[in-house]
Each structure stands twice: as structure tokens, then as C-alpha cells.
Design a protein around this motif. Structure first.
Motif: not given
Ligand SMILES: Nc1ncnc2c1ncn2[C@@H]1O[C@H](COP(=O)(O)OP(=O)(O)OP(=O)(O)O)[C@@H](O)[C@H]1O
Ligand SMILES: [Mg+2]
Lengths: 250, 281
Positions: A29, A129, A131, A187-188, A190-192, A194
């Protein structure tokens, strides 16, 4: 610890010692960045993590790499399962010569998934995921090669995400992309992070500093410094790291 | 202005040369068609020859060439493609594979009559297949193999390495990668190679001369161990061995042979474009 690298060394057939006694622990993570000048061994290390380096002319390998506590070089390792678990995105986007949809379902079908509902679900989820869903959802059966370079690279990211991996390796994934596409990929990530363990070889020090939760500086096969991203880029402990970050060499 | 003129002259010259190279082909085709067309009739295609082959048709030769081509394909295609896959995808680059490649290149340079002699020794006498379709097909296969192997290997190697890496990286095995990515990509090239090889086999006289061709056979072959008439050999026979042969029959036979070969070529093109279309580029 998601990944533990212990005393790991790698030497190619031509005698190049690409990695020397690397010790590195990688957390889940988070985005861990491997950076440094050309020839430092970053790509080699990535390719070892999903055993893609099995295809290269490796002469000698020593030490261990543990993923979830399992030594991945053990003979009983299921290498194809490992590669599904550890996805990879390459520097140059390489889409397979099929439709967008088939690019995404290819790996799943090889793994035995045949149910159309599951496949459709994976296509949609992975594209979202990465984008890319908005841009391609109405032309999933078009040849993937018809996408722009930036879209192709996000498709490559989606292709590894479709397999629901746990770890994603990215080797300079934005080196051929314009700033906008680069921004989308970052950006993806940073989302991924998690849900995934992300290891990124950035294409510039700036990108390294922007994206790193943790950073490792590689110089000629040696791990010079490893630590928290913010700290490493603002106050490096090693002179060689500082020289590189501030642009004095490399 | 001046440069423009030079360019125009250059293009003019090039297109003249290009035309000159196709001119002989056009002349041959035109000549054979005009000379041979009058001989072509339903009877000519479907009847047995009679009257010392000076009358009747060439049906057994057509059937024979068809059988020989199919027979050659049965042996040479699976073997050739398998060898190409092995050489391109599995074999390491070592002395052994270099010797194999060298052998393949040299094999394709051997005159076809030598293959004929070899087939006579091995298949007709040693293996006791006799003068038969089987012996002739095997001989033609050996002659065709190098063509199929080298063109197929080339087609396989032309598939970008990155496709293989990506496929492996999403959990495909080597064989899955070959079957699902590499082979489909290389298929048009492989088919071209196969047709090229089979076309050559269909048109050759020397390799079947000693191994399977019959001078005259008033019936169709009934088994692979029968000898057979064949178009190229029949053409040779009626052109040189039989006095007072009506020349329309010779040109008619040549026309049928050429049509056979050209049809195969067109079929190859059709299959290739279909394969392309199915894969969408
Ligand atoms: N397949 C291979 N066979 C032989 N040597 C190799 C191979 N791959 C890499 N090397 C060598 O290993 C060393 C490390 O290469 P690697 O690609 O891992 O570095 P890198 O840090 O990714 O560099 P870059 O920033 O240029 O991508 C180099 O000296 C390279 O020449
Ligand atoms: Mg690299």
C-alpha cells in the motif's frame, strides 16, 4: 513486509554485475521508487521480482527474494501464478495484436477464466482503475493498436490490473508520454496504492520526488540509500544521493 | 524546374525498367494462353488420353498433380512448420542450430534432379515404396522442406520480441505464447511459404521422374502405392517423346499447369488477406 530482498546479487552472462548484495524491504500500500542513473540495475531488479529475468542470460544469482514470505526462486514456485500476482508495465507501451477487450482478457483466459460476466467485469474495472474507461468504453472491440501512445500505456497498466495482481511493477511507464498522459498515470498510481504494492522506476528525479512514498537510490548495481521518500529527497544521508538529486552527476 | 525534370526522367526510367521485367512474364502467359486456349474443352480436362495421347484429355495428369501436391503437403507442412517453430522459438543459438540452418540453406540450392535420384535410392528401393505417389510425395517433401522451414522461420522471427515478453509477463507459458500470439501473427507469412514450396513441388518434373511418374496410365491411381501421371511430366512426355503431337495439346497442358499454380497463389493471397482481416490489421 510485502517483499523482502536479502543479499541479492545478479550477474549476466557477459560478466556485468548488475546487482550487488541488495537488501531491501518493500511495504504494501505504498509507492516505492527505484531511481538512479542508467545501468544501475533498476530494471534488472524489477524483472527478477516477477521472474521475467528467467528469459535473460543470467549467469549467477545469489541471495533471496521473498514475496509474502515465500522464496520466489524455490523450485516449487508456480512461475505463471507469480507473474499474475506481480504485474508489470514496461517503458514502451506494447499492446498485443488484438482488440482492446482481448488485451485485457488474455491473461485471465490463460488462467482459466471463461465466464463472460467475470471477463466483462474485469475489463470494466481495470479500465476504470487505469483511468481509460471513459475514453474507450464504446470501442472495446477496436484494435488496441489504434489507441494513442498515452492510451496504450494506460491499457498496459489496465492489462496487468485485470489479473488482480497484488504487486505492480512499472519500469519508466511514462518515458514516452506527454505531461498530461503522465499526470493521468501518476494519478492512477496514487489511487491504486490503496489496494496494491507499487514499485516504480521513474523516468526523472522530479517524478521520483513527486510519487515516492519510499525511495531507493541505485548506483551501478549498489543500493546506496533507502528510506522515506520525503526525507530522502529533502535531506539525503549519502553524499552520492545528494549529488545525483541535485544534478551534479548522472 | 530542372530538378523536377530530372525527377520525372528518373521515374520514367524506373517504370520502363519495371515494365521490362514483367514483359517476359506477360509474353509467356499471353503466348501460352493464345496457343493453349483452343485445346481447352470439357473433354480435355475430364477425359482420359487415348490414341497414343494424341487425343482425349489430361484428367489423370491433373488428378495426379493434385494427389502429389496434397501428399507433399501432408509430409512437409507439419514437419516444416514444427522445425521452424523449434528453430525460432526454442533452439538456442549454438553450433548445432547453426549447422541445421546451414544445411537448410544448402538444401534449397540442390538441383531437383539430385532429389529425384535420392528419392529413388531411399524411398523406391531401400524402403521399397516402389515407383509410387508415396515415394514421389516424400521426395517432393524433402525438396519443399527447406523453403517452408526458412520462410516460416523468417515469419516467426518477424513477430516482435516484445509481444512474447508481454505475453509471458501476464502468466502465459512459452507454448501458450506461441499458440495464441506468435503463430497467428506469423500465419500469413507461413502460408505464403507453404504455397511457395508446394507450387514449386507441383511444377517439378525431375524429382518425380524416377520416383512416381508414369509415362501413360489409362486409369486413375487407386492407392498411394500406385504410380501416377502428373502435369509437368506429362508435358515433358508429349513435348519430346511422342512424334506428331498436336501442339495445341502441349500448350493446353501448359495452360492447365499454369492455371493450377496461379490458382494456388491466389488461394494463398485470399487466405492471407482473410487472416489479416480477422486480426483486424
Ligand atoms: N539481458 C541482459 N543481458 C546482459 N546484460 C544486461 C541485461 N540486462 C541488463 N544488463 C546489464 O545490467 C546492467 C543494469 O542494467 P539495467 O537495465 O538493470 O539498469 P537500469 O538501472 O534499469 O538502467 P536504465 O536507467 O538505463 O534503464 C547494465 O550494465 C546492463 O548492461
Ligand atoms: Mg531500466
Amino acid at each position: 513486509m510485502k517483499i523482502v530482498i536479502e543479499n541479492f546479487s545478479l550477474q549476466y552472462q557477459d560478466g556485468t554485475e548488475s546487482l550487488r548484495n541488495i537488501n531491501l524491504e518493500i511495504l504494501p500500500n505504498a509507492v516505492t521508487v527505484l531511481f538512479g542513473p542508467a545501468g544501475g540495475g533498476k530494471s534488472s531488479l524489477l524483472r527478477c521480482l516477477n521472474r521475467l529475468n528467467d528469459l535473460a542470460d543470467v549467469q549467477k544469482m545469489a541471495g533471496r527474494i521473498l514475496i509474502d514470505g515465500q522464496d520466489i526462486f524455490e523450485p516449487k514456485t508456480d512461475v505463471t501464478a507469480l507473474r499474475r500476482k506481480v504485474g508489470m508495465v514496461f517503458a514502451r507501451p506494447v499492446v498485443l495484436p488484438m482488440s482492446i477487450r482481448q488485451n485485457l482478457t488474455y491473461g485471465l483466459e490463460l488462467a482459466g477464466e471463461r465466464r463472460p460476466s467475470k471477463l466483462d467485469e474485469a475489463v470494466k474495472r481495470s479500465l476504470q482503475q487505469a483511468a481509460l474507461w471513459e475514453e474507450v468504453h464504446d470501442r472495446l472491440d477496436d484494435p488496441a493498436i489504434a489507441l494513442s501512445g498515452g492510451q496504450q500505456q494506460r491499457l498496459c497498466l489496465a492489462r496487468s490490473l485485470a489479473l488482480q495482481p497484488e504487486i505492480i511493477l512499472l519500469d519508466e511507464p511514462t518515458s514516452g508520454l506527454d505531461p498530461i498522459s503522465t499526470g493521468k498515470v501518476e494519478a492512477s498510481l496514487q489511487e491504486l496504492k490503496k489496494d496494491y504494492t507499487i514499485i516504480l522506476v521513474p523516468h526523472s528525479v522530479q517524478q521520483a520526488a513527486r510519487t515516492a512514498d519510499y525511495a531507493a537510490f541505485f548506483l551501478q548495481g549498489e543500493l546506496v540509500e533507502y528510506g522515506d521518500g520525503k526525507e530522502l529527497f529533502t535531506s539525503p544521508k549519502e553524499k552520492r544521493t545528494e549529488d545525483y538529486i541535485t544534478g551534479r552527476f548522472g | 524546374m530542372n530538378r523536377n525534370l530530372v525527377q520525372r526522367l528518373g521515374f520514367g526510367l524506373l517504370s520502363t525498367v519495371a515494365f521490362l521485367t514483367v514483359l517476359p512474364i506477360l509474353l509467356i502467359l499471353g503466348y501460352i494462353i493464345t496457343q493453349g486456349a483452343p485445346a481447352i474443352s470439357w473433354e480435355f480436362i475430364t477425359a482420359m488420353p487415348y490414341g497414343g495421347m494424341r487425343s482425349g484429355g489430361i484428367w489423370p495428369a491433373i488428378v495426379g498433380t493434385f494427389y502429389l501436391t496434397v501428399g507433399t503437403a501432408i509430409f512437409s507442412v507439419p514437419l516444416g512448420v514444427a522445425a521452424a517453430i523449434y528453430l525460432s522459438e526454442y533452439a538456442a543459438d549454438n553450433t548445432l542450430t547453426r549447422i541445421i540452418r546451414l544445411a537448410i540453406i544448402n538444401l534449397s540450392g540442390i538441383p531437383s534432379v539430385v532429389y529425384g535420384l535420392f528419392g529413388l535410392g531411399l524411398f523406391v528401393f531401400f524402403l521399397k515404396f516402389g515407383t509410387s505417389i508415396l515415394s514421389a510425395s516424400l521426395t517432393l517433401s524433402i525438396m519443399t522442406l527447406p523453403v517452408i522451414i526458412s520462410t516460416s522461420e523468417e515469419a516467426l522471427r518477424a513477430v516482435p520480441q516484445a509481444f512474447r515478453t508481454v505475453s509471458i509477463s501476464v502468466g502465459a507459458t512459452r507454448w501458450q505464447t506461441i499458440r495464441r500470439i506468435v503463430l497467428p501473427e506469423a500465419l500469413p507469412g507461413i502460408i505464403t511459404g507453404i504455397i511457395l514450396g508446394l507450387n514449386r513441388a507441383a511444377g517439378e518434373t525431375a524429382p518425380i521422374l524416377f520416383t512416381g511418374a508414369a509415362f501413360f496410365l489409362p486409369r486413375l491411381p487407386g492407392s498411394p502405392f500406385d504410380a501416377t501421371m502428373a502435369l509437368p511430366y506429362h508435358l515433358f512426355v508429349i513435348s519430346t517423346q511422342i512424334p506428331e503431337m498436336p501442339f495445341q495439346i502441349q500448350y493446353g497442358t501448359a495452360l492447365v499447369l499454369i492455371t493450377f499454380v496461379l490458382t494456388m497463389n491466389m488461394l494463398a493471397n485470399f487466405i492471407r488477406s482473410r487472416a489479416r482481416a480477422r486480426r483486424q490489421w
